[in-house]
Design a protein around this motif. Structure first.
Motif, PDB file in Angstrom:
ATOM      1  N   ALA A 171       0.820  -1.200   0.000  1.00  0.00           N
ATOM      2  CA  ALA A 171       0.000   0.000   0.000  1.00  0.00           C
ATOM      3  C   ALA A 171       0.858   1.256   0.000  1.00  0.00           C
ATOM      4  N   ARG A 172       2.088   1.146   0.498  1.00  0.00           N
ATOM      5  CA  ARG A 172       2.960   2.315   0.522  1.00  0.00           C
ATOM      6  C   ARG A 172       3.530   2.640  -0.854  1.00  0.00           C
ATOM      7  N   ALA A 173       3.330   1.740  -1.827  1.00  0.00           N
ATOM      8  CA  ALA A 173       3.819   2.001  -3.185  1.00  0.00           C
ATOM      9  C   ALA A 173       2.770   2.796  -3.959  1.00  0.00           C
ATOM     10  N   GLN A 174       2.397   3.966  -3.437  1.00  0.00           N
ATOM     11  CA  GLN A 174       1.409   4.798  -4.099  1.00  0.00           C
ATOM     12  C   GLN A 174       1.985   5.389  -5.373  1.00  0.00           C
ATOM     13  N   LEU A 175       1.092   5.846  -6.239  1.00  0.00           N
ATOM     14  CA  LEU A 175       1.549   6.443  -7.493  1.00  0.00           C
ATOM     15  C   LEU A 175       2.394   7.674  -7.222  1.00  0.00           C
ATOM     16  N   THR A 176       3.566   7.690  -7.827  1.00  0.00           N
ATOM     17  CA  THR A 176       4.408   8.870  -7.826  1.00  0.00           C
ATOM     18  C   THR A 176       4.339   9.477  -9.215  1.00  0.00           C
ATOM     19  N   GLN A 177       4.894  10.664  -9.373  1.00  0.00           N
ATOM     20  CA  GLN A 177       4.890  11.283 -10.692  1.00  0.00           C
ATOM     21  C   GLN A 177       5.628  10.413 -11.701  1.00  0.00           C
ATOM     22  N   GLU A 178       6.763   9.861 -11.296  1.00  0.00           N
ATOM     23  CA  GLU A 178       7.552   9.041 -12.211  1.00  0.00           C
ATOM     24  C   GLU A 178       6.815   7.771 -12.602  1.00  0.00           C
ATOM     25  N   ARG A 179       6.181   7.117 -11.640  1.00  0.00           N
ATOM     26  CA  ARG A 179       5.452   5.889 -11.943  1.00  0.00           C
ATOM     27  C   ARG A 179       4.256   6.170 -12.844  1.00  0.00           C
ATOM     28  N   ARG A 180       3.530   7.229 -12.534  1.00  0.00           N
ATOM     29  CA  ARG A 180       2.378   7.574 -13.357  1.00  0.00           C
ATOM     30  C   ARG A 180       2.800   7.942 -14.777  1.00  0.00           C
ATOM     31  N   ASP A 181       3.859   8.736 -14.905  1.00  0.00           N
ATOM     32  CA  ASP A 181       4.293   9.185 -16.229  1.00  0.00           C
ATOM     33  C   ASP A 181       4.874   8.053 -17.066  1.00  0.00           C
ATOM     34  N   ALA A 182       5.264   6.960 -16.430  1.00  0.00           N
ATOM     35  CA  ALA A 182       5.812   5.827 -17.166  1.00  0.00           C
ATOM     36  C   ALA A 182       4.725   4.998 -17.840  1.00  0.00           C
ATOM     37  N   ALA A 188      -3.637   8.793 -12.277  1.00  0.00           N
ATOM     38  CA  ALA A 188      -3.387   8.379 -13.652  1.00  0.00           C
ATOM     39  C   ALA A 188      -4.544   8.725 -14.570  1.00  0.00           C
ATOM     40  N   ALA A 189      -5.746   8.921 -14.009  1.00  0.00           N
ATOM     41  CA  ALA A 189      -6.932   9.121 -14.837  1.00  0.00           C
ATOM     42  C   ALA A 189      -7.883  10.107 -14.186  1.00  0.00           C
ATOM     43  N   VAL A 190      -8.788  10.639 -15.011  1.00  0.00           N
ATOM     44  CA  VAL A 190      -9.928  11.404 -14.506  1.00  0.00           C
ATOM     45  C   VAL A 190     -11.180  10.740 -15.058  1.00  0.00           C
ATOM     46  N   ALA A 191     -12.119  10.432 -14.182  1.00  0.00           N
ATOM     47  CA  ALA A 191     -13.347   9.746 -14.579  1.00  0.00           C
ATOM     48  C   ALA A 191     -14.532  10.691 -14.438  1.00  0.00           C
ATOM     49  N   LEU A 192     -15.315  10.806 -15.498  1.00  0.00           N
ATOM     50  CA  LEU A 192     -16.574  11.543 -15.461  1.00  0.00           C
ATOM     51  C   LEU A 192     -17.687  10.511 -15.448  1.00  0.00           C
ATOM     52  N   SER A 193     -18.388  10.409 -14.331  1.00  0.00           N
ATOM     53  CA  SER A 193     -19.415   9.386 -14.196  1.00  0.00           C
ATOM     54  C   SER A 193     -20.678   9.976 -13.597  1.00  0.00           C
ATOM     55  N   CYS A 194     -21.713   9.161 -13.538  1.00  0.00           N
ATOM     56  CA  CYS A 194     -22.999   9.562 -12.984  1.00  0.00           C
ATOM     57  C   CYS A 194     -22.933   9.557 -11.452  1.00  0.00           C
ATOM     58  N   ILE A 195     -23.834  10.304 -10.828  1.00  0.00           N
ATOM     59  CA  ILE A 195     -23.840  10.336  -9.363  1.00  0.00           C
ATOM     60  C   ILE A 195     -24.453   9.068  -8.758  1.00  0.00           C
ATOM     61  N   ASP A 196     -24.932   8.160  -9.582  1.00  0.00           N
ATOM     62  CA  ASP A 196     -25.580   6.947  -9.080  1.00  0.00           C
ATOM     63  C   ASP A 196     -24.740   6.301  -7.975  1.00  0.00           C
ATOM     64  N   SER A 197     -25.395   6.009  -6.860  1.00  0.00           N
ATOM     65  CA  SER A 197     -24.686   5.499  -5.683  1.00  0.00           C
ATOM     66  C   SER A 197     -24.125   4.102  -5.878  1.00  0.00           C
TER      67      SER A 197
END
Length: 243
Positions: free
Chosen positions: A37-48, A89-98
């Motif tokens: 869990a400590r291996a969160q996305l870093t800028q370098e990992r995301r950009d790769a 890494a991403a942006v999601a546009l979704s519905c407010i549906d619970s």
């Protein structure tokens, strides 16, 4: 958020080596033990990662969700590790549906994705500005529009529902009705028709994003991001890519 020049400058980074890419995919897709869990996305990992790799990882997470084998997570650790910065890494546009939270159904963690949610997953100036920030400033490489089956907003648009501010929102979904080729009962009481219009609505939203945001369109033309559509099936739990 910075000027357009600053936005582009932030997003022009060279891909790293294959070993870094492999590490980034592992960090994005897994977060099991506290150590993982400590291996969160870093800028370098995301950009790769490439946009296609990000799509693959989200779909793999969705398969884990469907199979009931989601990765165990320590959200407190993820919260601590992302408190000083974020590199989604991403942006999601979704519905407010619970019933359709993208992080849950794609088995993602804190800091993995930006989220914009509005009934009927439509785009407007505020949503576009948020997506431009996510991609051009913060460096996200994927913009995904996610509709879903049995969408109440789509049903309301079909049935011409009028209710306060909701009236204007549903009006933005109605173009999908005329663009949907469907044989059969074209009312909100027909689930198949509602789903067909919802699918068209996703595709029109993707089209609108490209047409109305020169920033996102240019980033996609350069191959720095992808703008894609998808549908989530409430009954099966599965996500299907549309383009």
């Amino acid at each position: 958020m910075g000027s357009h020049g600053d936005c582009c400058k932030v997003n022009r980074r060279n891909f790293l080596g294959a070993s870094t890419a492999a590490a980034s995919l592992a960090a994005f897709a897994t977060a099991g033990s506290v150590t993982e869990a400590r291996a969160q996305l870093t800028q370098e990992r995301r950009d790769a990662m490439t946009p296609d790799e990000i799509i693959s990882r989200m779909l793999a997470g969705n398969e884990r969700f469907v199979s009931g084998e989601r990765k165990p997570r320590d959200f407190l650790v993820e919260q601590e590790e992302t408190a000083s910065g974020q590199f989604p890494a991403a942006v999601a546009l979704s519905c407010i549906d619970s019933r359709a939270p993208v992080e849950v159904i794609c088995d993602l963690g804190i800091g993995d994705t930006f989220n914009a949610r509005v009934a009927g997953n439509i785009s407007n100036d505020d949503i576009l500005g948020s997506m431009e920030f996510a991609c051009a400033v913060a460096g996200a490489k994927l913009a995904v529009v996610m509709g879903h089956t049995a969408c109440g907003a789509v049903r309301g648009a079909i049935d011409n529902v009028e209710l306060g501010h909701l009236t204007g929102l549903l009006a933005q979904i109605r173009p999908a009705i005329g663009e949907t080729d469907f044989d059969g009962d074209k009312t909100g009481s027909n689930p198949a028709y509602v789903d067909a219009v919802a699918r068209t609505n996703v595709l029109l939203t993707v089209k609108n994003i490209r047409e109305e945001s020169s920033i996102l369109r240019e980033l996609e033309e350069k191959g720095e991001i992808k703008i894609v559509g998808s549908m989530y099936d409430l009954k099966t739990g599965r996500i299907t890519m549309l383009n």
